[in-house]
Design a protein around this motif. Structure first.
Motif, PDB file in Angstrom:
ATOM      1  N   GLY A 398       0.815  -1.217   0.000  1.00 21.20           N
ATOM      2  CA  GLY A 398       0.000   0.000   0.000  1.00 21.20           C
ATOM      3  C   GLY A 398       0.843   1.259   0.000  1.00 21.20           C
ATOM      4  N   SER A 399       1.974   1.233   0.728  1.00 23.59           N
ATOM      5  CA  SER A 399       2.879   2.379   0.755  1.00 23.59           C
ATOM      6  C   SER A 399       3.503   2.618  -0.610  1.00 23.59           C
ATOM      7  N   GLU A 400       3.886   1.541  -1.294  1.00 19.67           N
ATOM      8  CA  GLU A 400       4.468   1.665  -2.638  1.00 19.67           C
ATOM      9  C   GLU A 400       3.455   2.283  -3.601  1.00 19.67           C
ATOM     10  N   ARG A 401       2.218   1.810  -3.527  1.00 19.88           N
ATOM     11  CA  ARG A 401       1.186   2.346  -4.423  1.00 19.88           C
ATOM     12  C   ARG A 401       0.897   3.809  -4.119  1.00 19.88           C
ATOM     13  N   ALA A 402       0.868   4.157  -2.824  1.00 19.83           N
ATOM     14  CA  ALA A 402       0.569   5.538  -2.448  1.00 19.83           C
ATOM     15  C   ALA A 402       1.664   6.497  -2.902  1.00 19.83           C
ATOM     16  N   THR A 403       2.900   6.007  -2.975  1.00 24.86           N
ATOM     17  CA  THR A 403       4.027   6.863  -3.346  1.00 24.86           C
ATOM     18  C   THR A 403       4.180   6.979  -4.851  1.00 24.86           C
ATOM     19  N   TRP A 404       4.055   5.859  -5.579  1.00 31.32           N
ATOM     20  CA  TRP A 404       4.310   5.883  -7.015  1.00 31.32           C
ATOM     21  C   TRP A 404       3.138   5.413  -7.864  1.00 31.32           C
ATOM     22  N   GLY A 405       2.076   4.911  -7.240  1.00 34.20           N
ATOM     23  CA  GLY A 405       1.022   4.298  -8.027  1.00 34.20           C
ATOM     24  C   GLY A 405       1.428   2.887  -8.413  1.00 34.20           C
ATOM     25  N   TYR A 406       0.508   2.078  -8.805  1.00 30.75           N
ATOM     26  CA  TYR A 406       0.810   0.685  -9.132  1.00 30.75           C
ATOM     27  C   TYR A 406       1.229   0.602 -10.595  1.00 30.75           C
ATOM     28  N   ASP A 407       2.451   0.165 -10.852  1.00 33.14           N
ATOM     29  CA  ASP A 407       2.928   0.037 -12.228  1.00 33.14           C
ATOM     30  C   ASP A 407       3.345  -1.393 -12.541  1.00 33.14           C
ATOM     31  N   GLY A 408       2.871  -2.329 -11.739  1.00 37.52           N
ATOM     32  CA  GLY A 408       3.152  -3.729 -12.025  1.00 37.52           C
ATOM     33  C   GLY A 408       4.469  -4.238 -11.490  1.00 37.52           C
ATOM     34  N   ASN A 409       5.190  -3.405 -10.679  1.00 35.36           N
ATOM     35  CA  ASN A 409       6.505  -3.853 -10.226  1.00 35.36           C
ATOM     36  C   ASN A 409       6.433  -4.873  -9.098  1.00 35.36           C
ATOM     37  N   GLY A 410       5.348  -4.845  -8.324  1.00 37.48           N
ATOM     38  CA  GLY A 410       5.206  -5.831  -7.263  1.00 37.48           C
ATOM     39  C   GLY A 410       6.102  -5.624  -6.072  1.00 37.48           C
ATOM     40  N   PHE A 411       6.640  -4.409  -5.882  1.00 36.73           N
ATOM     41  CA  PHE A 411       7.507  -4.137  -4.750  1.00 36.73           C
ATOM     42  C   PHE A 411       6.685  -3.788  -3.512  1.00 36.73           C
ATOM     43  N   ALA A 412       7.195  -4.163  -2.357  1.00 42.76           N
ATOM     44  CA  ALA A 412       6.638  -3.745  -1.068  1.00 42.76           C
ATOM     45  C   ALA A 412       7.655  -2.808  -0.433  1.00 42.76           C
ATOM     46  N   SER A 413       7.252  -1.625   0.001  1.00 43.15           N
ATOM     47  CA  SER A 413       8.251  -0.634   0.379  1.00 43.15           C
ATOM     48  C   SER A 413       7.787   0.285   1.502  1.00 43.15           C
ATOM     49  N   LYS A 414       8.737   1.062   2.002  1.00 39.86           N
ATOM     50  CA  LYS A 414       8.478   2.153   2.942  1.00 39.86           C
ATOM     51  C   LYS A 414       9.579   3.186   2.763  1.00 39.86           C
ATOM     52  N   THR A 415       9.177   4.444   2.728  1.00 45.53           N
ATOM     53  CA  THR A 415      10.140   5.542   2.616  1.00 45.53           C
ATOM     54  C   THR A 415      10.355   6.177   3.987  1.00 45.53           C
ATOM     55  N   GLY A 416      11.410   6.974   4.086  1.00 48.37           N
ATOM     56  CA  GLY A 416      11.691   7.675   5.336  1.00 48.37           C
ATOM     57  C   GLY A 416      12.443   8.969   5.075  1.00 48.37           C
ATOM     58  N   THR A 417      12.105   9.976   5.857  1.00 46.82           N
ATOM     59  CA  THR A 417      12.780  11.274   5.782  1.00 46.82           C
ATOM     60  C   THR A 417      13.129  11.656   7.211  1.00 46.82           C
ATOM     61  N   ALA A 418      14.417  11.631   7.530  1.00 43.85           N
ATOM     62  CA  ALA A 418      14.848  11.735   8.937  1.00 43.85           C
ATOM     63  C   ALA A 418      15.558  13.055   9.213  1.00 43.85           C
ATOM     64  N   GLU A 419      15.010  13.825  10.142  1.00 46.79           N
ATOM     65  CA  GLU A 419      15.695  15.023  10.619  1.00 46.79           C
ATOM     66  C   GLU A 419      16.846  14.612  11.525  1.00 46.79           C
ATOM     67  N   HIS A 420      17.943  15.383  11.465  1.00 48.24           N
ATOM     68  CA  HIS A 420      19.098  14.992  12.291  1.00 48.24           C
ATOM     69  C   HIS A 420      19.855  16.171  12.871  1.00 48.24           C
ATOM     70  N   ALA A 421      19.654  17.352  12.366  1.00 45.52           N
ATOM     71  CA  ALA A 421      20.321  18.532  12.923  1.00 45.52           C
ATOM     72  C   ALA A 421      19.540  19.760  12.482  1.00 45.52           C
ATOM     73  N   GLU A 422      19.443  20.732  13.359  1.00 45.16           N
ATOM     74  CA  GLU A 422      18.672  21.931  13.054  1.00 45.16           C
ATOM     75  C   GLU A 422      19.262  22.647  11.838  1.00 45.16           C
ATOM     76  N   GLY A 423      18.398  22.894  10.864  1.00 51.90           N
ATOM     77  CA  GLY A 423      18.826  23.595   9.666  1.00 51.90           C
ATOM     78  C   GLY A 423      19.493  22.727   8.621  1.00 51.90           C
ATOM     79  N   ALA A 424      19.707  21.442   8.929  1.00 52.72           N
ATOM     80  CA  ALA A 424      20.367  20.539   7.984  1.00 52.72           C
ATOM     81  C   ALA A 424      19.330  19.827   7.128  1.00 52.72           C
ATOM     82  N   ALA A 425      19.717  19.497   5.913  1.00 54.16           N
ATOM     83  CA  ALA A 425      18.849  18.708   5.048  1.00 54.16           C
ATOM     84  C   ALA A 425      18.708  17.303   5.631  1.00 54.16           C
ATOM     85  N   PRO A 426      17.550  16.672   5.462  1.00 55.38           N
ATOM     86  CA  PRO A 426      17.316  15.366   6.093  1.00 55.38           C
ATOM     87  C   PRO A 426      18.067  14.236   5.404  1.00 55.38           C
ATOM     88  N   HIS A 427      18.309  13.168   6.163  1.00 54.67           N
ATOM     89  CA  HIS A 427      18.741  11.909   5.567  1.00 54.67           C
ATOM     90  C   HIS A 427      17.488  11.218   5.025  1.00 54.67           C
TER      91      HIS A 427
END
Length: 480
Positions: A398-427
């Motif tokens: 469901g996470s894969e479909r919500a992020t990219w839509g279903y294109d037949g790849n059959g992947f199961a996935s989860k994304t992450g955006t992690a804050e780590h320091a004030e003012g820094a771009a996330p990992h």
């Protein structure tokens, strides 16, 4: 007077006895530990005198030794794709010692693996070639994964592995370096200074040694804890734009400060697909710290692996109160993981809940090709039940479909955006698996890649992970 002499004699005898005991322990029980330490001066001399065994991957020779006709000493060389493999293979330098596989399997590569004491040596050992170490890495996939990081100039790591066995197929780390420059006496000094002064730390294997906040990929573990404690995909959770951390006046918000699916109550399946922070904070607070600790431990957070490579354990961190628990439930605060641990997490779900020990060395062979040692798949226990794994797999689809839509790849996935320091771009992270190919992958790109503070896992790491899954080879029958 006699009493003083006797006392002094007894003390002297005890000190001599203690010295003899310590000498015996060092020379027998701990001989191999000290003998194979990269700081041992004998190692430096061995690197010059011994024809080290080869390190290979597939049909590719990654490390070999040749004799310098002028000096009579051996020198190490890395003839194929050194930049792609250096953070795994390492280097063997007579000036700077050994690193990574060159260090972890130094005893095998020198033919001095501890099977016989150095007191039993005949002096003819230097004429014998060391044993060969064969890696599990797929050369094509390793090169592909490294290029996915290096070409755009990203710092980070890609780890791909077989969920059913734990075999690591790719372990790319960027930035990297050329080990040939470090082992060549003519260029060693400058090369050593360059890699050590590089802020990207190219000598570090970012796949195994870099502990980073995982952000929302950690919601896989929080979900596993929830399922173990009575939650189902239909359990209602808050979709509000923010939730107050208990005991504070600090609100924790969803990405972009937006309500999840319009706000109000949303089922867990929707919260997972849309990665709603507020929902997972609520679930974490409801379950309590012990549930999260238990799930994290079952997935291997806080544990090292016996790889022959240095690897960090990661950590859930302390959970002294509800505010800390809420932040940790979304993979923030003191939670850290390596890319390897993230790959193991995804692989455990793919393997019907069984966590397999990851390994990067397939076999050790002597110079005649005889197998001396072979790594066998090893289960480290149940991360989740088979039913729980099936439920999490469905949520990851469901996470894969919500992020990219279903294109037949059959992947199961989860994304992450992690804050780590004030003012820094996330990992930014992406973990996924392809059940048809028996491959799981974890990707982390540090500091937002080229997108800065607005970067997300879906934008930066996701395309890399999906490309690696497509490029990964299907298992050959009889591989397990």
């Amino acid at each position: 007077m006699n009493k003083s002499i006797r006392f002094g004699a007894v003390v002297s005898l005890l000190l001599i006895l203690a010295l003899l005991v310590n000498f015996t322990v060092v020379q027998t029980m701990r001989e191999d530990e000290y003998a194979q330490d990269a700081r041992n001066s004998r190692i430096v001399m061995d690197l010059k005198k011994i024809n080290r065994g080869n390190i290979t991957a597939g049909d590719l020779t990654l490390a070999e030794s040749f004799r310098n006709e002028d000096t009579g000493y051996y020198q190490r060389a890395y003839p194929n794709m050194p930049w792609s493999f250096a953070p795994v293979v390492g280097y063997a330098s007579d000036q700077f010692g050994t690193a990574q596989i060159e260090s972890g399997f130094n005893g095998d590569l020198t033919g001095d693996s501890g099977s016989s004491s150095r007191f039993m040596r005949t002096g003819l050992e230097d004429a014998k070639k060391g044993d060969n170490v064969q890696l599990t890495l797929d050369p094509n996939l390793q090169a592909f994964a490294f290029d996915q990081l290096a070409k755009p100039g990203y710092e980070g790591a890609v780890v791909a592995m077989r969920p059913s066995s734990g075999e690591v197929l790719a372990m790319a780390s960027a930035p990297s370096y050329d080990p040939n420059a470090i082992v060549n006496p003519a260029s060693a000094g400058d090369a050593w200074g360059n890699v050590n002064n590089d802020p990207g730390k190219p000598l570090l294997n970012h796949g195994t040694q870099d502990q980073l906040p995982p952000g929302s990929i950690f919601k896989i573990i929080t979900t596993a804890a929830g399922l173990r404690n009575g939650y189902t995909p239909d359990s209602p959770l808050t979709g509000d734009a923010q939730i107050m951390l208990p005991g504070t006046d600090v609100p924790l918000t969803n990405y972009g400060g937006q309500a999840c699916a319009g706000g109000g109550q949303v089922p867990l399946r929707t919260a997972f697909a849309l990665s709603c922070n507020t929902a997972f904070v609520q679930m974490g607070l409801d379950m309590g710290p012990d549930a999260l600790r238990d799930a994290a431990a079952r997935f291997g957070v806080g544990q090292n692996y016996d790889l022959g490579l240095p690897n960090a354990a990661g950590s859930l961190g302390d959970l002294p109160g509800a505010a800390e628990l809420g932040q940790s439930a979304i993979g923030q605060r003191d939670v850290t993981m390596t890319a390897l641990q993230a790959a193991v997490m995804a692989a455990s779900v793919a393997n019907k809940g069984q966590r397999m020990a990851p390994f990067v060395v397939k076999q050790v062979r002597d110079e005649d090709g005889k197998v001396l040692r072979e790594t066998k798949p090893k289960s480290l226990g149940e991360a989740v039940t088979e039913e729980e794994a099936a439920t999490i797999t469905d949520l990851m689809f469901g996470s894969e479909r919500a992020t990219w839509g279903y294109d037949g790849n059959g992947f199961a996935s989860k994304t992450g955006t992690a804050e780590h320091a004030e003012g820094a771009a996330p990992h930014v992270w992406y973990v996924a698996f392809d059940p048809q190919k028996d491959v799981a992958v974890a990707v982390v790109v540090k500091n937002g890649g080229n997108l800065g503070e607005g970067a997300t896992g879906g934008q930066v790491s996701g395309p890399i992970g999906r490309a690696v899954l497509r490029a990964a080879p299907a298992p050959v029958e009889g591989d397990k």
